[in-house]
Design a protein around this motif. Structure first.
Motif, mmCIF file in Angstrom:
data_model
loop_
_atom_site.group_PDB
_atom_site.id
_atom_site.type_symbol
_atom_site.label_atom_id
_atom_site.label_comp_id
_atom_site.label_asym_id
_atom_site.label_seq_id
_atom_site.Cartn_x
_atom_site.Cartn_y
_atom_site.Cartn_z
ATOM 1 N N GLU A 199 0.854 -1.185 0.000
ATOM 2 C CA GLU A 199 0.000 0.000 0.000
ATOM 3 C C GLU A 199 0.889 1.233 0.000
ATOM 4 N N ILE A 200 0.578 2.173 -0.884
ATOM 5 C CA ILE A 200 1.286 3.445 -0.866
ATOM 6 C C ILE A 200 0.247 4.532 -0.597
ATOM 7 N N VAL A 216 17.335 16.870 6.702
ATOM 8 C CA VAL A 216 15.908 16.584 6.523
ATOM 9 C C VAL A 216 15.680 16.005 5.130
ATOM 10 N N TYR A 217 14.873 14.961 5.070
ATOM 11 C CA TYR A 217 14.548 14.335 3.796
ATOM 12 C C TYR A 217 13.251 14.958 3.276
ATOM 13 N N THR A 218 13.359 15.692 2.170
ATOM 14 C CA THR A 218 12.200 16.390 1.618
ATOM 15 C C THR A 218 11.690 15.612 0.401
ATOM 16 N N GLU A 219 10.527 14.995 0.571
ATOM 17 C CA GLU A 219 10.002 14.105 -0.468
ATOM 18 C C GLU A 219 9.476 14.864 -1.672
ATOM 19 N N THR A 258 11.689 6.069 -9.359
ATOM 20 C CA THR A 258 10.635 5.482 -8.530
ATOM 21 C C THR A 258 11.222 5.222 -7.155
ATOM 22 N N PHE A 259 10.378 5.367 -6.154
ATOM 23 C CA PHE A 259 10.844 5.189 -4.781
ATOM 24 C C PHE A 259 11.336 3.756 -4.573
ATOM 25 N N ASN A 260 12.472 3.642 -3.919
ATOM 26 C CA ASN A 260 13.040 2.340 -3.585
ATOM 27 C C ASN A 260 13.642 2.487 -2.194
ATOM 28 N N ALA A 261 13.036 1.811 -1.210
ATOM 29 C CA ALA A 261 13.379 2.058 0.193
ATOM 30 C C ALA A 261 14.860 1.862 0.478
ATOM 31 N N VAL A 278 12.509 12.830 9.067
ATOM 32 C CA VAL A 278 11.757 12.317 7.921
ATOM 33 C C VAL A 278 10.267 12.490 8.201
ATOM 34 N N SER A 279 9.437 12.284 7.186
ATOM 35 C CA SER A 279 7.994 12.451 7.382
ATOM 36 C C SER A 279 7.364 11.122 7.797
ATOM 37 N N SER A 280 6.052 11.081 7.759
ATOM 38 C CA SER A 280 5.365 9.848 8.148
ATOM 39 C C SER A 280 4.577 9.288 6.966
ATOM 40 N N SER A 281 5.014 9.612 5.743
ATOM 41 C CA SER A 281 4.366 9.032 4.566
ATOM 42 C C SER A 281 4.640 7.531 4.541
ATOM 43 N N ALA A 282 3.884 6.820 3.731
ATOM 44 C CA ALA A 282 4.112 5.375 3.607
ATOM 45 C C ALA A 282 5.557 5.112 3.171
ATOM 46 N N ASP A 283 6.071 5.926 2.249
ATOM 47 C CA ASP A 283 7.439 5.728 1.775
ATOM 48 C C ASP A 283 8.459 5.962 2.899
ATOM 49 N N SER A 284 8.299 7.048 3.629
ATOM 50 C CA SER A 284 9.273 7.337 4.693
ATOM 51 C C SER A 284 9.242 6.290 5.793
ATOM 52 N N LYS A 285 8.026 5.813 6.091
ATOM 53 C CA LYS A 285 7.940 4.776 7.129
ATOM 54 C C LYS A 285 8.541 3.448 6.664
ATOM 55 N N PHE A 286 8.549 3.256 5.361
ATOM 56 C CA PHE A 286 9.160 2.061 4.763
ATOM 57 C C PHE A 286 10.687 2.173 4.884
#
Ligand SMILES: Cc1cc2nc3c(=O)[nH]c(=O)nc-3n(C[C@H](O)[C@H](O)[C@H](O)COP(=O)(O)OP(=O)(O)OC[C@H]3O[C@@H](n4cnc5c(N)ncnc54)[C@H](O)[C@@H]3O)c2cc1C
Lengths: 248, 322
Positions: free
Chosen positions: A156-157, B5-8, B67-70, B91-99
């Motif tokens: 999920e994204i 800081v990681y700015t998405e 493309t995002f790659n953790a 970092v933020s709390s987006s799905a990508d950052s939490k990954f």
């Protein structure tokens, strides 16, 4: 395929959350503990692999003796054996280190953990574990197919989903979607009887430093009473949202 | 020794959360008497970051990171942190950052605190407040490692404008094949619709709406407000709405500025998902519905009458305040 399912032992979703010892410890008084919901989806997916493709399932929990009923429940659902790492799970990194030892000793191909535990919500154990054991990692996993060594996973994204290809060994942070909720298993009498005979090993912890400490807990400040607006006076609601709450 | 800081970004543009974490990083840097370095991956233009207090931007341009790659992103951030000798990474709390964050934490030997909702109480010792027990409580966490990784909850801090000028510096991380053992095959994303994760306003419907055919009411209200739509668990279980809209303890958390709950009873598992939202409005025909105890504003009434009228009122309001 050898599957390890990480089981977190958490307060039931309806629990009242209180603290003791000067707000430094969670008050377990009267609290019912359950398998972490995210882990339950993972365990059911593991059962699917076992039944459809052949696999052995070991469940593991890092925690004191009080967590054994939760592990027994996982055995009653159909896991083959259980391991309890005998230590207090105080920090995500510490837990990941303990699990890494179990993974290294057991030679597991697939490690299923939950996206997060619903108590501390850290969401860090699966990713840390994957990195420690040098396995591939997919978080917020809502779909998983495995053929030999080839993995197709859906994650999920924000605002959608993404299909990924990778290979074993793999760690996932799973959640609802891995299986339908209606497919979750409730242990039956036979399962419960059989669970008593299954092996539950107690492993001693490895030395590991903690990186974070939960110093203190707080309950949210009590809320003021709701402001009721008559259904015949919705202008007032619009005005409150604009002028008072400043959200529109 | 700056704060990193990681700015998405998405399609070369910064996400709103990028400015939120930059604002947060600026204040942490001020507490520590240091500057802010941002890392931006495939951003078109980084000048905007200056307006949120960033002093320097490490500009990464690499097609492999389109493309995002953790793992690869974690490796990139690890190298940036080493280069800047950053002791605090935000970092933020987006799905990508939490990954990505737990992978980065191990690579950096950094203690990681996720779901952080306010500035550090102190930076030495480093103590932050985070949510726990599905938003039913807070936990003050001390990070005891030399390097600290902080994941900031969405909408917990807001945007703070600043007038710094961000300097840009090219940064080329060394990536190897090991970073790309996971391949993105396809992305399935609703375009043109506000997502629950990004929305400032969420309009949510429960079983009280009786059936999927009544959802146009929810969608109309959401459209006027520029809001995302959501639902309670039984609604997604019955297939009235997609699972991705299910909010709550076993669904998605919502940390919006405004959450409007329509025909939702307010069961504890649902509330756990929306506690972090700032202002809650409840529309329910049952004055005893538990949701009224958690709400800021309430209307006791039939959703089928109240919601269309409210939508009209809001349309008028928007027209007059455009
Ligand atoms: C382990 C577990 C996890 C769970 N996780 C979640 C979760 O993540 N998210 C979640 O939402 N639930 C979750 N639940 C379920 C939760 O307990 C509730 O059952 C659920 O939230 C109820 O959804 P609802 O309010 O839409 O439906 P109902 O409980 O049926 O309530 C409907 C409401 O609509 C009102 N209503 C009816 N008609 C009208 C009308 N015409 N106008 C206005 N109001 C009307 C009624 O008064 C009622 O308050 C979980 C349960 C368990 C056991």
């Amino acid at each position: 395929m050898k599957i390890l399912v990480c089981i977190s032992h958490v307060p039931d979703t309806t629990s009242k959350i209180n603290f003791t010892d000067g707000d430094t410890r969670f008050d377990t008084n009267g609290v019912q503990f359950v398998i972490n919901p995210n882990d339950e989806f993972g365990l059911t997916r593991a059962m699917w692999f076992k039944e459809k493709q052949g696999a052995s399932i070991t469940v593991v929990n890092v925690g004191g003796p009080e967590t054994e009923p939760t592990l027994r429940k996982a055995l009653a659902i159909g896991a083959d054996e259980a391991i309890r790492v005998n230590t207090e799970p105080t920090d995500g990194f510490f837990v990941a280190k303990q699990l890494a030892k179990i993974v290294a000793d057991g030679g597991f191909d697939l490690i299923i953990a939950g996206r997060e535990s619903i108590d501390y919500n850290g969401g860090m154990v699966p990713g840390m574990l994957a990195t420690l054991v040098n396995a591939n990692f997919v978080n917020t996993c809502i779909g998983l197919e495995i053929n030999d060594n080839d993995v197709t996973a859906i994650r999920e994204i924000d605002g959608g989903k993404e299909t990924l290809k990778t290979s074993l060994p793999l760690v996932i942070g799973g959640q609802k979607g891995l299986v339908e909720e209606s497919d979750l298993r409730i242990p039956n009498m036979r399962g419960i009887m059989m669970a008593r005979q299954k092996k539950l090993t107690v492993a001693e912890p490895v030395e590991a430093t903690k990186e974070t400490t939960a110093v203190k807990f707080e309950n949210p400040a009590p809320k003021g009473a709701v402001k009721l607006v008559s259904p015949d006076n919705l202008d007032e609601l619009v005005s409150l949202l604009h002028n008072e709450a400043k959200v529109i | 020794m700056s704060v990193l800081v990681y700015t998405e970004t998405e399609n070369g543009k910064f996400k709103k959360t990028a400015f939120e974490v930059a604002s947060y990083a600026k204040e942490v840097a001020a507490m520590m008497g240091t500057s802010v370095t941002a890392i931006a991956i495939n951003a078109e233009n980084a000048t905007e970051l200056g307006s949120y207090g960033v002093d320097k931007v490490l500009m990464v341009k690499n097609e492999k990171l389109n493309t995002f790659n953790a793992k690869a992103y974690a490796d990139t951030l690890k190298q940036a942190a080493d280069k800047e000798q950053a002791k605090v990474i935000i970092v933020s709390s987006s799905a990508d950052s939490k990954f990505m964050a737990p992978i980065l934490a191990v690579k950096l030997n950094a203690g990681y605190a996720s779901n952080v909702v306010s500035l550090p109480e102190s930076t030495s010792p480093f103590k932050v407040k985070r949510t726990a027990f599905s938003n039913k409580a807070f936990n003050i966490t001390e990070i005891t490692t030399d390097v600290k990784l902080v994941g900031v909850s969405k909408n917990s801090f807001g945007l703070k404008e600043n007038t710094a000028t961000a300097s840009e510096e090219a940064f080329a991380p060394e990536l190897n094949n090991d970073d790309f053992t996971i391949k993105v095959e396809s992305v399935d994303k609703a375009t043109g619709k506000v997502t629950i994760a990004d929305a400032d306003i969420v309009v949510s419907g429960g079983r009280g709406l009786k059936g999927p055919e009544n959802w146009n009411m929810i969608e109309n209200l959401a459209e006027v407000l520029g809001a995302a739509t959501a639902c309670s668990k039984p609604v997604s279980d019955m297939g009235w709405r997609p699972h991705s809209e299910h909010v709550g303890q076993t669904g998605k958390p919502v940390a919006s500025n405004l959450y409007i709950a329509i025909g939702i009873s307010g069961a504890i598992q649902h509330l756990a998902g929306i506690n972090a939202s700032k202002v809650k409005v409840v529309i329910n025909n049952d004055p005893e519905a538990p949701f009224f105890k958690a709400a800021d504003y309430g209307v006791v009434g039939d959703a089928f009458e109240v919601v269309p009228r409210l939508t009209e009122k809001l349309k008028e309001f928007k027209a007059n305040n455009a």
